[in-house]
Design a protein around this motif. Structure first.
Motif, mmCIF file in Angstrom:
data_model
loop_
_atom_site.group_PDB
_atom_site.id
_atom_site.type_symbol
_atom_site.label_atom_id
_atom_site.label_comp_id
_atom_site.label_asym_id
_atom_site.label_seq_id
_atom_site.Cartn_x
_atom_site.Cartn_y
_atom_site.Cartn_z
ATOM 1 N N LEU A 49 0.819 -1.208 0.000
ATOM 2 C CA LEU A 49 0.000 0.000 0.000
ATOM 3 C C LEU A 49 0.857 1.263 0.000
ATOM 4 C CD1 LEU A 49 -2.832 -1.048 2.487
ATOM 5 C CD2 LEU A 49 -3.089 -0.567 0.044
ATOM 6 N N LEU A 50 1.996 1.220 0.697
ATOM 7 C CA LEU A 50 2.898 2.374 0.699
ATOM 8 C C LEU A 50 3.470 2.618 -0.701
ATOM 9 C CD1 LEU A 50 4.824 1.892 4.074
ATOM 10 C CD2 LEU A 50 3.118 3.628 3.532
ATOM 11 N N ILE A 51 3.763 1.543 -1.422
ATOM 12 C CA ILE A 51 4.255 1.684 -2.799
ATOM 13 C C ILE A 51 3.164 2.280 -3.681
ATOM 14 C CG2 ILE A 51 5.036 0.413 -4.833
ATOM 15 C CD1 ILE A 51 6.346 -1.598 -2.890
ATOM 16 N N ILE A 52 1.931 1.765 -3.526
ATOM 17 C CA ILE A 52 0.801 2.311 -4.290
ATOM 18 C C ILE A 52 0.600 3.783 -3.949
ATOM 19 C CG2 ILE A 52 -1.693 2.154 -4.666
ATOM 20 C CD1 ILE A 52 -1.461 -0.857 -4.100
ATOM 21 N N ARG A 53 0.736 4.102 -2.658
ATOM 22 C CA ARG A 53 0.594 5.498 -2.236
ATOM 23 C C ARG A 53 1.631 6.385 -2.911
ATOM 24 N NH1 ARG A 53 0.829 7.969 3.977
ATOM 25 N NH2 ARG A 53 0.963 10.149 3.331
ATOM 26 N N ALA A 136 -4.088 14.047 1.470
ATOM 27 C CA ALA A 136 -5.552 13.979 1.461
ATOM 28 C C ALA A 136 -6.047 13.142 0.283
ATOM 29 C CB ALA A 136 -6.148 15.388 1.400
ATOM 30 N N PHE A 137 -5.359 13.259 -0.861
ATOM 31 C CA PHE A 137 -5.758 12.480 -2.046
ATOM 32 C C PHE A 137 -5.604 10.990 -1.789
ATOM 33 C CE2 PHE A 137 -4.503 10.168 -5.855
ATOM 34 C CZ PHE A 137 -5.591 10.399 -6.676
ATOM 35 N N TRP A 138 -4.501 10.596 -1.137
ATOM 36 C CA TRP A 138 -4.284 9.172 -0.865
ATOM 37 C C TRP A 138 -5.356 8.622 0.065
ATOM 38 C CZ3 TRP A 138 -3.034 4.549 -1.871
ATOM 39 C CH2 TRP A 138 -2.850 3.600 -0.865
ATOM 40 N N ARG A 139 -5.653 9.335 1.136
ATOM 41 C CA ARG A 139 -6.671 8.866 2.077
ATOM 42 C C ARG A 139 -8.044 8.849 1.412
ATOM 43 N NH1 ARG A 139 -5.053 9.599 7.909
ATOM 44 N NH2 ARG A 139 -2.853 10.150 7.883
ATOM 45 N N TYR A 182 -10.916 -8.031 2.466
ATOM 46 C CA TYR A 182 -11.397 -6.813 3.117
ATOM 47 C C TYR A 182 -10.623 -6.560 4.399
ATOM 48 C CZ TYR A 182 -15.086 -3.312 4.054
ATOM 49 O OH TYR A 182 -15.779 -2.147 4.265
ATOM 50 N N TYR A 183 -10.442 -7.595 5.194
ATOM 51 C CA TYR A 183 -9.709 -7.490 6.462
ATOM 52 C C TYR A 183 -8.224 -7.219 6.236
ATOM 53 C CZ TYR A 183 -12.523 -8.484 10.616
ATOM 54 O OH TYR A 183 -13.378 -8.380 11.681
ATOM 55 N N MET A 184 -7.605 -8.006 5.369
ATOM 56 C CA MET A 184 -6.162 -7.904 5.188
ATOM 57 C C MET A 184 -5.747 -6.518 4.687
ATOM 58 S SD MET A 184 -4.801 -10.788 6.149
ATOM 59 C CE MET A 184 -6.113 -10.994 7.378
ATOM 60 N N VAL A 185 -6.476 -6.011 3.709
ATOM 61 C CA VAL A 185 -6.127 -4.703 3.145
ATOM 62 C C VAL A 185 -6.397 -3.602 4.164
ATOM 63 C CG1 VAL A 185 -6.675 -3.044 1.333
ATOM 64 C CG2 VAL A 185 -6.499 -5.468 0.776
ATOM 65 N N GLU A 186 -7.512 -3.717 4.898
ATOM 66 C CA GLU A 186 -7.843 -2.668 5.875
ATOM 67 C C GLU A 186 -6.813 -2.633 7.011
ATOM 68 O OE1 GLU A 186 -10.521 0.482 6.752
ATOM 69 O OE2 GLU A 186 -10.566 -0.937 5.069
ATOM 70 N N ILE A 187 -6.437 -3.797 7.535
ATOM 71 C CA ILE A 187 -5.413 -3.823 8.590
ATOM 72 C C ILE A 187 -4.078 -3.331 8.037
ATOM 73 C CG2 ILE A 187 -4.133 -5.288 10.209
ATOM 74 C CD1 ILE A 187 -6.561 -7.123 10.350
ATOM 75 N N GLY A 188 -3.748 -3.746 6.818
ATOM 76 C CA GLY A 188 -2.517 -3.278 6.186
ATOM 77 C C GLY A 188 -2.498 -1.769 6.037
ATOM 78 N N PHE A 189 -3.657 -1.179 5.728
ATOM 79 C CA PHE A 189 -3.728 0.275 5.587
ATOM 80 C C PHE A 189 -3.418 0.969 6.907
ATOM 81 C CE2 PHE A 189 -6.385 4.150 5.942
ATOM 82 C CZ PHE A 189 -5.754 4.918 4.984
ATOM 83 N N TYR A 190 -3.971 0.471 8.008
ATOM 84 C CA TYR A 190 -3.711 1.106 9.297
ATOM 85 C C TYR A 190 -2.265 0.876 9.750
ATOM 86 C CZ TYR A 190 -8.467 2.670 9.943
ATOM 87 O OH TYR A 190 -9.648 3.342 9.792
#
Length: 342
Positions: A49-53, A136-139, A182-190
């Motif tokens: 996700l950091l790379i995508i960001r 703000a765009f990333w979030r 859904y869980y894996m990506v959401e936890i990874g985001f936090y």
């Protein structure tokens, strides 16, 4: 010691109803259950996700910002000065007039030069409007995507409309592939938000800003702990509802920020009002009277002896609700100023 602590942590009476063991959660007969070791995957997902960001901020957010009229302001760096840099970092960013005179003598330069150096050095610490827009765009992108995907995953599930269905068949509820991702990506985001706390946009130094920063830290950690714990205890149906309720309001706020940075005042105001309505509906109505009711009250119908996890999960949910009340108070103050002071 670690082995003993591990056995205590995974004691069945903490996580599951009486007469259930971890052996009951081995995949069988087409039934798939969440497994604690799968949570390790959230760390590499966070780096993905950091790379995508990085690429989205660089190749999407910057062109969009330029199209909205946001310019990349380049600030003038002060001349390298080890003495002033050390004083700036270790003593004060706003030295008094007497301190400036002392530094001027120490560096063998004029007071004006020292004042100019500190002014330029402080400006480097202030994030540019473009940097704020990128964050703000990333979030916004993540929360909007999560909300859309969450609705697609949930709209045909019976527990999306009838909260009692979250407990039907518990704890032997099979894990769906959509719930896994859904869980894996959401936890990874936090996790990614935790990793970037040191480099993300910081507010001006004040007691309120410090408390708000700590509120974000507590929120991220509570969110990770809550989602990870609900995964281990197979409270996945309720967990997906909690995720969905939280994300559906947040992208409106990030959109309002983006247009605020672009100085589209009317659009920003409209988006902030929509966010406020969505926030109060999801965080002040749905979350306490729908989600918390399902976690505090409804389990008593399925078990007369609540497990320890019942108190742990509800404790973290109540922490989140406390943060909702704090942020709701701030939003109400802004709306009050907006309506009465224009």
């Amino acid at each position: 010691i670690l082995k003993t602590l591990n056995s205590w942590f995974w004691w069945e009476n903490i996580w599951m109803p009486i007469n259930c063991t971890w052996a009951d959660f081995v995949d069988r007969d087409g039934l798939v259950f969440p497994k604690p070791h799968q949570l390790y995957a959230t760390i590499p997902y966070a780096f993905v996700l950091l790379i995508i960001r990085f690429f989205s901020e660089r190749y999407v957010a910057i062109p969009l910002a330029k199209a909205l009229g946001i310019k990349n302001v380049k600030r003038v760096k002060p001349q390298p000065n080890p003495v002033l840099e050390s004083y700036f970092r270790e003593c004060s960013r706003h030295p008094s007039q007497s301190e400036i005179k002392g530094l001027a003598k120490k560096c063998n330069c004029t007071v004006h030069v020292v004042e100019k150096w500190f002014r330029r050095r402080r400006n480097l610490e202030i994030p540019t409007v473009l940097q704020k827009f990128q964050e703000a765009f990333w979030r916004f992108s993540f929360y909007l995507t999560s909300s859309i995907v969450g609705f697609i995953f949930l709209y045909d599930k019976p527990w999306f409309y009838d909260i009692w269905q979250t407990w039907v068949g518990y704890p032997f509820q099979t894990l769906l592939p959509s719930q896994y991702w859904y869980y894996m990506v959401e936890i990874g985001f936090y996790w990614s938000l935790i990793f970037t706390l040191g480099i993300d946009i910081k507010r001006k130094a004040s007691a309120c800003a410090c408390f708000d920063f700590m509120a974000h830290v507590v929120h991220h950690l509570a969110a990770i702990g809550l989602m990870s714990g609900s995964w281990c205890g197979n409270y996945v149906r309720l967990g997906t509802l909690v995720i969905f309720v939280h994300d559906t309001a947040d992208f409106w706020l990030e959109a309002a920020k983006m247009f605020n940075y672009a100085r589209w005042e009317k659009t920003c105001n409209m988006l902030f009002i929509i966010f406020s309505i969505a926030f109060f509906i999801t965080r002040m109505i749905l979350f306490p009277f729908w989600i918390l009711r399902a976690t505090l009250y409804q389990p008593t119908y399925y078990s007369t002896t609540p497990v320890i996890a019942y108190f742990l999960f509800n404790g973290m949910l109540l922490i989140l609700q406390g943060l909702h009340l704090y942020w709701g108070y701030l939003i109400f103050k802004i709306l009050k100023r907006f309506v009465f002071l224009k």
